[in-house]
Scaffold this active site. Structure first.
Site, PDB file in Angstrom:
ATOM      1  N   SER A 233      -0.741  -1.805   7.005  1.00 23.59           N
ATOM      2  CA  SER A 233      -1.678  -1.641   8.124  1.00 23.59           C
ATOM      3  C   SER A 233      -1.895  -2.950   8.882  1.00 23.59           C
ATOM      4  O   SER A 233      -1.846  -2.982  10.120  1.00 23.59           O
ATOM      5  CB  SER A 233      -3.007  -1.068   7.630  1.00 23.59           C
ATOM      6  N   HIS A 263      -0.348   3.895   0.793  1.00 26.67           N
ATOM      7  CA  HIS A 263      -1.255   2.818   1.214  1.00 26.67           C
ATOM      8  C   HIS A 263      -2.689   3.358   1.111  1.00 26.67           C
ATOM      9  O   HIS A 263      -3.101   3.788   0.045  1.00 26.67           O
ATOM     10  CB  HIS A 263      -0.827   2.378   2.632  1.00 26.67           C
ATOM     11  N   HIS A 309       1.124  -1.902  -7.398  1.00 23.00           N
ATOM     12  CA  HIS A 309       0.869  -2.637  -6.160  1.00 23.00           C
ATOM     13  C   HIS A 309       2.105  -3.452  -5.802  1.00 23.00           C
ATOM     14  O   HIS A 309       2.814  -3.920  -6.697  1.00 23.00           O
ATOM     15  CB  HIS A 309      -0.344  -3.574  -6.315  1.00 23.00           C
ATOM     16  N   ARG A 318     -10.793  -6.203  -7.085  1.00 24.58           N
ATOM     17  CA  ARG A 318     -11.658  -5.291  -6.316  1.00 24.58           C
ATOM     18  C   ARG A 318     -11.994  -4.069  -7.166  1.00 24.58           C
ATOM     19  O   ARG A 318     -13.091  -3.520  -7.093  1.00 24.58           O
ATOM     20  CB  ARG A 318     -10.958  -4.886  -5.010  1.00 24.58           C
ATOM     21  N   ASP A 366      -7.939   1.521  -5.079  1.00 26.55           N
ATOM     22  CA  ASP A 366      -8.063   2.955  -4.779  1.00 26.55           C
ATOM     23  C   ASP A 366      -8.307   3.804  -6.019  1.00 26.55           C
ATOM     24  O   ASP A 366      -8.723   4.955  -5.911  1.00 26.55           O
ATOM     25  CB  ASP A 366      -6.792   3.445  -4.073  1.00 26.55           C
TER      26      ASP A 366
HETATM   27  N1  AMX Z   1       3.294   5.869 -10.557  1.00 25.22           N
HETATM   28  C1  AMX Z   1       4.602   6.199 -10.763  1.00 25.22           C
HETATM   29  N2  AMX Z   1       5.630   5.430 -10.387  1.00 25.22           N
HETATM   30  C2  AMX Z   1       5.333   4.238  -9.844  1.00 25.22           C
HETATM   31  C3  AMX Z   1       4.008   3.799  -9.656  1.00 25.22           C
HETATM   32  C4  AMX Z   1       2.964   4.676 -10.021  1.00 25.22           C
HETATM   33  N3  AMX Z   1       1.686   4.386  -9.829  1.00 25.22           N
HETATM   34  N4  AMX Z   1       4.028   2.569  -9.090  1.00 25.22           N
HETATM   35  C5  AMX Z   1       5.343   2.248  -8.940  1.00 25.22           C
HETATM   36  N5  AMX Z   1       6.105   3.265  -9.372  1.00 25.22           N
HETATM   37  C6  AMX Z   1       7.575   3.350  -9.320  1.00 25.22           C
HETATM   38  C7  AMX Z   1       8.028   3.259  -7.852  1.00 25.22           C
HETATM   39  O1  AMX Z   1       7.913   4.526  -7.204  1.00 25.22           O
HETATM   40  C8  AMX Z   1       9.441   2.776  -8.006  1.00 25.22           C
HETATM   41  O2  AMX Z   1      10.238   3.874  -8.383  1.00 25.22           O
HETATM   42  P1  AMX Z   1      11.705   4.088  -7.726  1.00 25.22           P
HETATM   43  O3  AMX Z   1      12.448   2.819  -8.045  1.00 25.22           O
HETATM   44  O4  AMX Z   1      12.197   5.298  -8.414  1.00 25.22           O
HETATM   45  O5  AMX Z   1      11.484   4.258  -6.257  1.00 25.22           O
HETATM   46  C9  AMX Z   1       9.329   1.851  -9.228  1.00 25.22           C
HETATM   47  O6  AMX Z   1       8.148   2.238  -9.931  1.00 25.22           O
HETATM   48  C10 AMX Z   1       9.237   0.389  -8.883  1.00 25.22           C
HETATM   49  O7  AMX Z   1       8.188   0.207  -7.938  1.00 25.22           O
HETATM   50  P2  AMX Z   1       7.346  -1.130  -7.896  1.00 25.22           P
HETATM   51  O8  AMX Z   1       8.281  -2.234  -7.553  1.00 25.22           O
HETATM   52  O9  AMX Z   1       6.547  -1.264  -9.137  1.00 25.22           O
HETATM   53  O10 AMX Z   1       6.293  -0.865  -6.733  1.00 25.22           O
HETATM   54  P3  AMX Z   1       6.515  -0.852  -5.174  1.00 25.22           P
HETATM   55  O11 AMX Z   1       6.269  -2.225  -4.655  1.00 25.22           O
HETATM   56  O12 AMX Z   1       7.806  -0.190  -4.827  1.00 25.22           O
HETATM   57  O13 AMX Z   1       5.374   0.126  -4.702  1.00 25.22           O
HETATM   58  C11 AMX Z   1       3.208   1.051  -4.584  1.00 25.22           C
HETATM   59  C12 AMX Z   1       4.024  -0.237  -4.726  1.00 25.22           C
HETATM   60  C13 AMX Z   1       1.737   0.711  -4.402  1.00 25.22           C
HETATM   61  C14 AMX Z   1       3.698   1.813  -3.324  1.00 25.22           C
HETATM   62  C15 AMX Z   1       3.437   1.912  -5.852  1.00 25.22           C
HETATM   63  O14 AMX Z   1       2.978   1.201  -6.984  1.00 25.22           O
HETATM   64  C16 AMX Z   1       2.761   3.262  -5.769  1.00 25.22           C
HETATM   65  O15 AMX Z   1       3.339   4.202  -5.205  1.00 25.22           O
HETATM   66  N6  AMX Z   1       1.509   3.400  -6.338  1.00 25.22           N
HETATM   67  C17 AMX Z   1       0.747   4.625  -6.259  1.00 25.22           C
HETATM   68  C18 AMX Z   1       0.116   4.773  -4.882  1.00 25.22           C
HETATM   69  C19 AMX Z   1      -1.006   3.784  -4.680  1.00 25.22           C
HETATM   70  O16 AMX Z   1      -1.874   3.599  -5.514  1.00 25.22           O
HETATM   71  N7  AMX Z   1      -1.027   3.162  -3.483  1.00 25.22           N
HETATM   72  C20 AMX Z   1      -2.112   2.234  -3.098  1.00 25.22           C
HETATM   73  C21 AMX Z   1      -1.662   0.782  -3.088  1.00 25.22           C
HETATM   74  C22 AMX Z   1      -2.796  -0.113  -2.630  1.00 25.22           C
HETATM   75  C23 AMX Z   1      -3.077   0.131  -1.190  1.00 25.22           C
HETATM   76  O17 AMX Z   1      -2.293  -0.177  -0.324  1.00 25.22           O
HETATM   77  N8  AMX Z   1      -4.201   0.724  -0.882  1.00 25.22           N
END
Ligand code: AMX
Length: 427
Positions: A233, A263, A309, A318, A366
């Site tokens: 964002s 996000h 994250h 937080r 979150d």
């Molecule tokens: N549940 C299941 N799988 C997860 C996970 C979770 N909470 N967090 C990461 N993974 C997976 C990814 O999908 C990725 O899988 P892939 O290789 O098959 O695509 C793998 O683990 C490696 O990912 P990563 O390097 O650990 O994370 P990232 O930087 O790619 O993604 C984020 C970060 C936040 C998008 C991811 O952790 C996620 O989807 N979390 C759940 C959604 C969430 O809570 N979002 C809010 C983030 C904070 C914010 O911006 N408000």
């Protein structure tokens, strides 16, 4: 806003001097190595921009001008906006000046309400919130002054005007979106002399006799305000603003990125997740039941919302700050209790999942924020990201005032094709 303007001017002047000195002697100094992993991996971790409003440490989380979350969690959103813009906390006199400025600018034009009321009742609250901001774009002082030929050195002053006009209207706009979609649509008196959080809870009309709810909103607006420059964002807002699109355009664009489930929308998804635990297992689910639930979701290819994250590698401070609030005010809430149980089991499951490929098994903000809002009667989950957006606009504004003050250029990275990638690796 003499005092705030003077402090921002001072900060811009000192940051400009630093940048000029660095630029003069070290233009070719490498900062990072760009690899194929960066280019194919969403540029994550790649150091490619300067952001002075805040910094995120992988282990200690958010820092605003060197202050960590425990050092600023008891401040107001207004104080935090001042800190983001100036690098210092405001004196009492500076706080009063900012309060008066916001108070005078808080009226939302009536055509905005007509526009929002004309939308289908199924519209997502983030859509209405973003539309409301976009539709106020005609109020932009920056746009007007740019057309009149204002000098570049003054751009930040007009961004500041837009920032104050926009921030002042957020309590009414956010509460108005809630009332139009989920209540009778009648808007309360916006003239009361209250701070941002107090005005929002007053206008929302839910639980507004409970002072701890206003304290929660204060904390909420403080904790979500900024998370350095590269998150979806803030980066979107910054790219849009770098084309000299004004802050209304930039903030609306940034919110549209925040509305994605990876996000800001994750806070809404977290409440759905907790609700499914309550529906499928019950309010008193055991730790074992919750572990199985989490494991089943993962095995079916779903993400566990609120965990992981892109930058953090520890429990988000937080999250910890909200935990303290929850332990003090919401310890009986079944939603808060389930958040705690999830925290007890989920990181251990995520750590082991797929051979440890998840970089961060710990909760982010979150994972908890929605459960506290639910406890205070904001039961429409779809609304939660609007509150995140309300707060994050403080950061968009501060980042964009700084960008204009430092005369940062239009952002335009270079892309390459698969053919060029192949040529590179076959060299
Ligand atoms: N549940 C299941 N799988 C997860 C996970 C979770 N909470 N967090 C990461 N993974 C997976 C990814 O999908 C990725 O899988 P892939 O290789 O098959 O695509 C793998 O683990 C490696 O990912 P990563 O390097 O650990 O994370 P990232 O930087 O790619 O993604 C984020 C970060 C936040 C998008 C991811 O952790 C996620 O989807 N979390 C759940 C959604 C969430 O809570 N979002 C809010 C983030 C904070 C914010 O911006 N408000």
């Amino acid at each position: 806003m003499k005092l705030l303007k003077a402090k921002i001017e001072q900060r811009i002047s000192s940051l400009c001097q630093e940048i000029t000195e660095i630029y003069a002697k070290h233009t070719q100094q490498p900062i990072d190595t760009i690899t194929i992993k960066h280019v194919l991996g969403g540029m994550r971790g790649m150091k490619a921009m300067v952001c002075n409003t805040s910094y995120v440490d992988p282990y200690d989380g958010l820092f605003i001008s060197g202050y960590s979350v425990p050092q600023f969690e008891d401040k107001t959103p207004e104080e935090i906006f001042f800190l983001l813009c100036t690098g210092t906390f405001p004196s009492l006199e500076e706080q009063e000046e900012l309060h008066q400025e916001l108070q005078q600018r808080s009226e939302v034009p009536s055509y905005i309400w007509n526009l929002l009321r004309s939308m289908p009742s199924t519209t997502h609250p983030m859509t209405l919130f973003s539309m409301g901001i976009l539709a106020m774009e005609e109020l932009s002082v920056f746009k007007q002054k740019y057309l009149e030929g204002a000098p570049k050195s003054d751009y930040w002053k007009y961004s500041l005007e837009d920032a104050l006009n926009l921030i002042a209207k957020l309590p009414a706009l956010a509460a108005g979106v809630y009332k139009i979609l989920f209540m009778n649509g009648e808007l309360a008196n916006n003239k009361l002399n209250l701070d941002l959080a107090g005005k929002f809870t007053h206008l929302l009309g839910v639980n507004n006799k409970d002072a701890s709810f206003t304290n929660l909103m204060r904390l909420y607006l403080v904790l979500h305000c900024d998370h350095e420059g590269g998150n979806v964002s803030a980066f979107t807002a910054r790219v849009v603003n770098s084309a000299l699109s004004n802050l209304y355009y930039a903030a609306s664009a940034g919110l549209n990125g925040l509305a994605g489930p990876l996000h800001g929308l994750a806070n809404q998804t977290c409440l759905h997740f907790i609700n499914s635990i309550h529906e499928q297992i019950g309010l008193d689910a055991s730790l074992n039941d919750i572990s199985s639930f989490v494991q089943t979701k993962l095995d079916s290819g779903q993400v566990i919302p609120g965990y992981g994250h892109a930058v953090l590698r520890e429990t988000d401070p937080r999250f910890t700050s909200f935990m303290k609030f929850g332990d003090t005010y919401c310890s009986d809430s079944p939603y808060f209790k389930t958040v705690k149980k999830l925290y007890a089991v989920t990181p251990h499951i995520l750590e082991k999942f797929k051979g440890g490929k998840i970089s961060n098994p710990w909760p982010n903000v979150d994972a908890i924020s929605g459960s506290l809002l639910y406890h205070y009667g904001i039961t429409h989950f779809d609304f939660y990201t609007v509150l995140f957006g309300f707060s994050r606009i403080l950061g968009f504004c501060a980042q964009n005032i700084m960008a204009r003050g430092l005369n940062q250029p239009i952002i335009r990275p270079k892309s390459i094709t698969n053919e060029q990638l192949k040529e590179l690796v076959n060299k």
